[in-house]
Structure formats: C-alpha cells, structure tokens
Design a protein around this motif. Sequence first.
Motif, PDB file in Angstrom:
ATOM      1  N   LYS A 224      51.078  40.477  34.560  1.00  0.00           N
ATOM      2  CA  LYS A 224      50.354  41.019  35.829  1.00  0.00           C
ATOM      3  C   LYS A 224      49.753  39.694  36.255  1.00  0.00           C
ATOM      4  O   LYS A 224      48.942  39.054  35.597  1.00  0.00           O
ATOM      5  N   HIS A 225      49.878  39.357  37.662  1.00  0.00           N
ATOM      6  CA  HIS A 225      49.238  38.308  38.398  1.00  0.00           C
ATOM      7  C   HIS A 225      47.953  38.762  38.851  1.00  0.00           C
ATOM      8  O   HIS A 225      48.156  39.498  40.203  1.00  0.00           O
ATOM      9  N   VAL A 226      46.912  38.524  38.645  1.00  0.00           N
ATOM     10  CA  VAL A 226      45.473  39.125  39.128  1.00  0.00           C
ATOM     11  C   VAL A 226      44.913  38.240  40.106  1.00  0.00           C
ATOM     12  O   VAL A 226      44.590  37.212  39.640  1.00  0.00           O
ATOM     13  N   LYS A 227      44.911  38.393  41.457  1.00  0.00           N
ATOM     14  CA  LYS A 227      44.332  37.399  42.336  1.00  0.00           C
ATOM     15  C   LYS A 227      42.905  37.830  42.855  1.00  0.00           C
ATOM     16  O   LYS A 227      42.568  38.977  42.943  1.00  0.00           O
ATOM     17  N   TYR A 228      42.330  36.645  43.240  1.00  0.00           N
ATOM     18  CA  TYR A 228      40.858  36.947  43.727  1.00  0.00           C
ATOM     19  C   TYR A 228      40.629  35.763  44.821  1.00  0.00           C
ATOM     20  O   TYR A 228      41.264  34.599  44.959  1.00  0.00           O
ATOM     21  N   GLN A 229      39.945  36.124  45.741  1.00  0.00           N
ATOM     22  CA  GLN A 229      39.754  35.381  46.821  1.00  0.00           C
ATOM     23  C   GLN A 229      38.189  34.900  46.895  1.00  0.00           C
ATOM     24  O   GLN A 229      37.372  36.030  46.655  1.00  0.00           O
ATOM     25  N   GLN A 230      37.662  33.754  46.971  1.00  0.00           N
ATOM     26  CA  GLN A 230      36.353  33.202  47.173  1.00  0.00           C
ATOM     27  C   GLN A 230      35.767  33.753  48.436  1.00  0.00           C
ATOM     28  O   GLN A 230      36.532  33.420  49.287  1.00  0.00           O
ATOM     29  N   HIS A 231      34.660  34.253  48.453  1.00  0.00           N
ATOM     30  CA  HIS A 231      33.865  34.159  49.635  1.00  0.00           C
ATOM     31  C   HIS A 231      32.562  33.965  49.608  1.00  0.00           C
ATOM     32  O   HIS A 231      31.880  33.778  48.625  1.00  0.00           O
ATOM     33  N   TYR A 232      31.856  33.455  50.651  1.00  0.00           N
ATOM     34  CA  TYR A 232      30.372  33.115  50.827  1.00  0.00           C
ATOM     35  C   TYR A 232      29.801  33.759  51.714  1.00  0.00           C
ATOM     36  O   TYR A 232      30.007  34.117  53.000  1.00  0.00           O
ATOM     37  N   ARG A 233      28.919  34.563  51.333  1.00  0.00           N
ATOM     38  CA  ARG A 233      28.200  35.546  52.052  1.00  0.00           C
ATOM     39  C   ARG A 233      28.948  36.370  53.098  1.00  0.00           C
ATOM     40  O   ARG A 233      28.516  36.414  54.280  1.00  0.00           O
ATOM     41  N   GLY A 234      29.988  36.820  52.441  1.00  0.00           N
ATOM     42  CA  GLY A 234      30.948  37.953  53.366  1.00  0.00           C
ATOM     43  C   GLY A 234      31.985  37.115  53.995  1.00  0.00           C
ATOM     44  O   GLY A 234      32.740  37.665  54.183  1.00  0.00           O
ATOM     45  N   LEU A 235      32.061  35.728  53.974  1.00  0.00           N
ATOM     46  CA  LEU A 235      33.120  35.002  54.618  1.00  0.00           C
ATOM     47  C   LEU A 235      34.029  34.409  53.832  1.00  0.00           C
ATOM     48  O   LEU A 235      33.865  33.799  52.760  1.00  0.00           O
ATOM     49  N   GLU A 236      35.461  34.498  53.983  1.00  0.00           N
ATOM     50  CA  GLU A 236      36.623  33.960  53.083  1.00  0.00           C
ATOM     51  C   GLU A 236      36.227  32.339  53.303  1.00  0.00           C
ATOM     52  O   GLU A 236      36.378  31.897  54.188  1.00  0.00           O
TER      53      GLU A 236
END
Length: 708
Positions: free
Chosen positions: A103-115
């Motif tokens: 299983k490859h679990v992906k996360y995207q960093q956001h800063y105050r709602g912005l990618e």
Amino acid sequence: MFKPDPKSSKYLAAFEPQQEEMRSRSISALKTLHEKASGRVKIRWNLRTGAVHSVRGLLTESQKGTAQDIADRFLSENHELFGISADVSELHFTSVEERRGVKHVKYQQHYRGLEVIGAEMTVHIDQSNRVQMVNGNYFPGIQVDLSTSSVSENTAIEATLQAIQTDEQPAAQTDLVIFPQGDQYVRAYKVTMKTKNPLGDWVFFVEASTGTLLDGYNAIRFVTGTGNLYNSNPERDDKIVTAKLSNLDESGSLSGTYFCVQNAEDGVGNATPTGPGSYDFLYADPANTHFDEVMAYYHLSKVAEFFRNLGHTEHVTPMPAHVHVPDPYTGNAKYDNAYYSAFENAIYFGHGETLNDLAKEAAVIYHEYTHSVIHAIQPFMATQEAGALHEGYADYFACSLTSDPKIGEFVVGQLGKEFLRDLRNEKTYEDYTGNSVHDDGEIWGATCWEIQEALGRHVADLLIYQSLWYLPQNATFADAYDAIVQADTILFDSDHLEELEQIFEEKKIIATTCKIVASASTGGNIVPSGTVSVNQGVDQTFTITPNTGYVIQDVLVDESSVGAVTIYTFTNVAASHTIKAMFALQNQGTYTVAVPGNTQWMDSGITINVGDVISFAAQGTVVYDSKGNSCGPAGASWTDTRDKKDPLWQKPHAGLIGKIQGIGSSFFIGSAYKVKAASSGKLLLGINDYWYQGNSGKFTVTIRVEKV
C-alpha cells in the motif's frame, strides 16, 4: 523527440539547490528510529532542508488499522526525522494505491490551505502492515505573507502566454500555490493550458504579488519513433503478418476497450473493415494510409496487455491514438515526431519527412505508451533529471518488448544512421549533462537493460515496473535506485540486492559501497548492527549501549582498540571495516576498560559517589609523537613545565589521568593509584597530553570501587 525543441523541453529547476547542515534533531530522531526498527535502516538526506528524504528498511512491526492509520501514526511518531510539525497538520492525505499487496499512502504538503509544489511524501506499507519505506519532500519552516495583494489571474495567464510565445487564447486554469524559490517560498499562480502552436500541455508558475514568471514546463512527452503492422519494423523484419486484433468494439472502426485509433491525414477518414469478416482490417499495402492505424492498434494493445500482466490497472477508458499527424508548427503533413499528451491522455504519431513514418516502428509505439504508464503512477516529473528518467524507462520497456536494445532502427533510415538510441551503451551518471532528457535518458535506459541482462527479462520487467510506485515527485536517478531496491525487497526478499548494487555502482548512480560489519558481545548492543552498506565518501555512526549490570569494556575497530567509547563514527568511508563492542559484567565493583591514546577524556561508564575508594591498575603502551616515542601508564620521563598545556603539566607527559565529571579536579593515575572520591559523578579517564589527536595505542585499566 528527435530534434530538440526549446519550447517543449523546458523543465523545472531541481528543488534542492544548496546544502545545509543536517539538523541535530533529525539525527537524534534517526537514532531513535534505529533503536525501534526491526532491521537495518537505510537513509538519504534532503540537502536543502536537513531532514530525511528517503528512509527504508523494516521500520515497524506489524501494525493494526487502515493503511492511512498506520502511515499517520508513523509520521507522527517520527515527525522530527522528516522535519514535520508534531501534529502533522500540514500533510494532507491524498490517496492509497495498492500494488502486489503493498500500500502506497500519499500525502501532499499544504501551507495555510495552499498546496506546496514539489512537497509530497509517500509511506509504503507491506502485506504484513509494516512500514518499509518513506520518501519524498517536506519543506519545514515555511513563512509566506498571504495578506499582501495579488495580481489578477488574467495577469498570470498573460505572463504564461508571453513565455510560450503563442497568439492563441486557450482556456486556462489557475490555482494559488506555494512555490519553493531557492531557500525562500513565495505565493504563486499555477497556470495550466494547452496550445496547438507551439504544441504543448503547459504548466507555469507566476509570482502572485508581482506577476513575475518563476518557472514552467511542457507536460507533453516527445520522442522520435516509428510503427506499423510489422512484427517490429520494416528495417528489422519487412514481412507483413496477419495478427489478431483484440478488444475491438462494434463500431466498425479501430476502436475498442482500451484504444481509439484515428487518422489525421487531411481529407482521409478512419480505417474501415476490408473483409471478409466485419472486423477484418486487411490492408496489404504498407503505403496505404490506413496501414498505420492497424499497426498502431495492434502494438498499443500488445504493450497495454504487457503492463496489465505486470499489474497495471490505471488505463480503464479508451485512449485516443492519432496517426499521420501534421506538424503543429507549420501544418506540414509530414511531421518528424511522436508524443504522448498527458492532458488529453492521447498519443500522436507523425508521418515523417526527414525521418521515416513514425507509426511503422513498434518500439516507438511502446515507448509512447510507457510515458502514459509513468504519468499515471507519478505525474509530477518536471525536472530535467526526472525527464531523463521518463525517457529512459520508456526506452527500456520498448526495447524489452522488442527483445532488441536498439530503438529507431527504421525511423532514422533516411539519415544514414543504424539506430536512434542503443541501450547497450557505456554511459554512466558521470556523463549526465542536464541539457537533453533523451541523451541523459540513455544512462537510465542502459542501466535498466543491464539489470535485464543480469537478472533475466521477467525479473527485470517486474522489478522496474514495480519500482515506479516508489518514485517521489521529481525523482532523481538516486531515487530510482532506491525504488528498484525497495521493489526487490518486497517482490524477492532482496535476493538481487548484491547484483543491483554492482550495476548501479558501475553506472556511477550510487557511490561504491563498502561493508562495515558491526557486532557486539554479550551485555549490550551496537546500532546499527550486522553488515551495513555504506557509500564511499559517506560518514557512518555507530552507537554502543551496555545492558543493565554491564559496562563497555572496549570497542575494536578493525581489531584495534578505540577505547570504551559510546559513539564511534567512520568518516569519509573508503574501504570495508569491522567494529565490535565488548561488554563486561559489573562484578562486585571491579571493571576493566580500555583508554585509547588519541583521547583526552572518555567516559568509563562508572558512576562514583562521594567517599568511594577507587583503586586503579593500568598497563599498555601509547605512542605520543610522530617519531614513535612511547610510554606506559606512568608516562614519559619529562613534564610540560615549559608550555604548561598538558592537563596536569607538572606530571609525566602522556601518562594515565582521571577525574570525576563535574567539579572534581584532575588527578594522575599512572600504573597504579588509589584515591577517595571527594565528589560524585561519572569517572572520566584520559591521557596527559594536550596534542592527543595524533597518538596511537591504548592503556588497559582495571578499576575497583569500594562503596562506603
């Protein structure tokens, strides 16, 4: 793409432009992970942030919960290792993809709602619900003032159109994002649009406060190739064969479950059945315009089935494929190119002018479809190095399917060349230029081909495809190495690790690996332990810890004592080594420890209380200068009364000395000594020499502590 086009080959600058000192808290967190992990841990650092970019090994025991639960928990427990905030709030879960039980679990960093562009992390979890790899980038400490006004979306679009140099007014999409720029971060518009002249699926970043263009790239993948209903191509095998066309629909055209082939030649419709059956497309003359359609449909079906057999299930809707595509710049009916459009999920083949018909070479068809496979798994491959990987992977799978390391044998016939590229080449990573993704792609294509020649086609194809799932955004060649090794760990229990490392070392993608064998006697442990692979030129640190009731007696490096140290670092590793930690049982207050000559003070591991009576007996030899002069624990026959730099300058030079850590004064031990402790703390032992770093040898000291 055979002829380089600056407008269609622009890639983002790498997101790691400079090296910073690694954070001490990340190193501390790594030590904690070493202690908790079930097996050896292999890491690579993000030189921009000082945190970990990739960590792999058996990182946890089997966990309960969903894949996201396990990944969330691991990231939270090890947040300092990656530089993530303790609550992991800036990492937004995006998806879980499962392939072959992993299983490859992906996360995207956001800063105050912005990618945050280029900031994605993936946690890879095996069939037993154990975390085995985490990689990607997280940018800590982002500070961007979002209260300032922004230019309009139209301003950002106009900046993009000027950069592309087009008169078109295509539909555009804009999104506000955070864009890494050097060691700073800025708010930017991400502008995406498609144009016909110049041809491109464009992604550009425009600074939101000023309208300044930051960077951009073309997401279309271009290559030079050929293809038709030959088994391979007319140059290699000019016999026309009748082959089965599978998965056709009932439309009476070359459309089916997976592909819809169309003819772009001016004034010509699409192919229709020639009989005798309703679905027979038997164009006997290869000069017939519809011959290319049949060739494209057959070989696209073949390569798609190949990837489905490897476990690829991402392409579930019919993909358009166009043959006889005119030049999008000039309108010329003979176009010297072929490409995959990620925005349209479609493939285009030109008829060729200085090149031969690009749809008549199976390897080109396979190459273009492979671009679509890579994009479906990891769509953010926007740097030059990632683009080179894209091309290298596409070349490899094309050549694997044709069982021929050469690609473009037919397409370059008019140019008097034997082939376009050959995967049996001698290029290494030292030949990487960063100027041409196709030229640099030959390095990766050749690496993959060597893997096939070493391990066989079946194993290599499976390993290399599975490795795509471990690629982070904007992958480098080193990332691709990590990915293949991790795939080997999951699929084959690391059976091919030694052969793979040898290939990657020969291709200079990883530094030559040295082996350090670490072991410990009864009474404690050394971390990491076992056979540890270390790249040449890299430092490797070991931590030595005694169990309760034991003390460190000595640490042997390559069979020579370095004393009873708690930490030892091999710096700038250039050869293989051994390190062994020796422990002794605390036996009625009697201890034996080794004091190396090249240390001024070391922790004996013995705690002393006020009033304890300490007896010392020492032996051994220390060489204290470059002339080879040496002495025993009693020291040399002279004292340092002139310069007064020795810790006890009135006592014999280079003799054995001691002190109680804290407020205790230093005292001379020599060969034998007995003293009553006037303070409490750790007992430190050392050499009476201010210039101790160049010394060699050791003293072996037996210590008896009589408690009061």
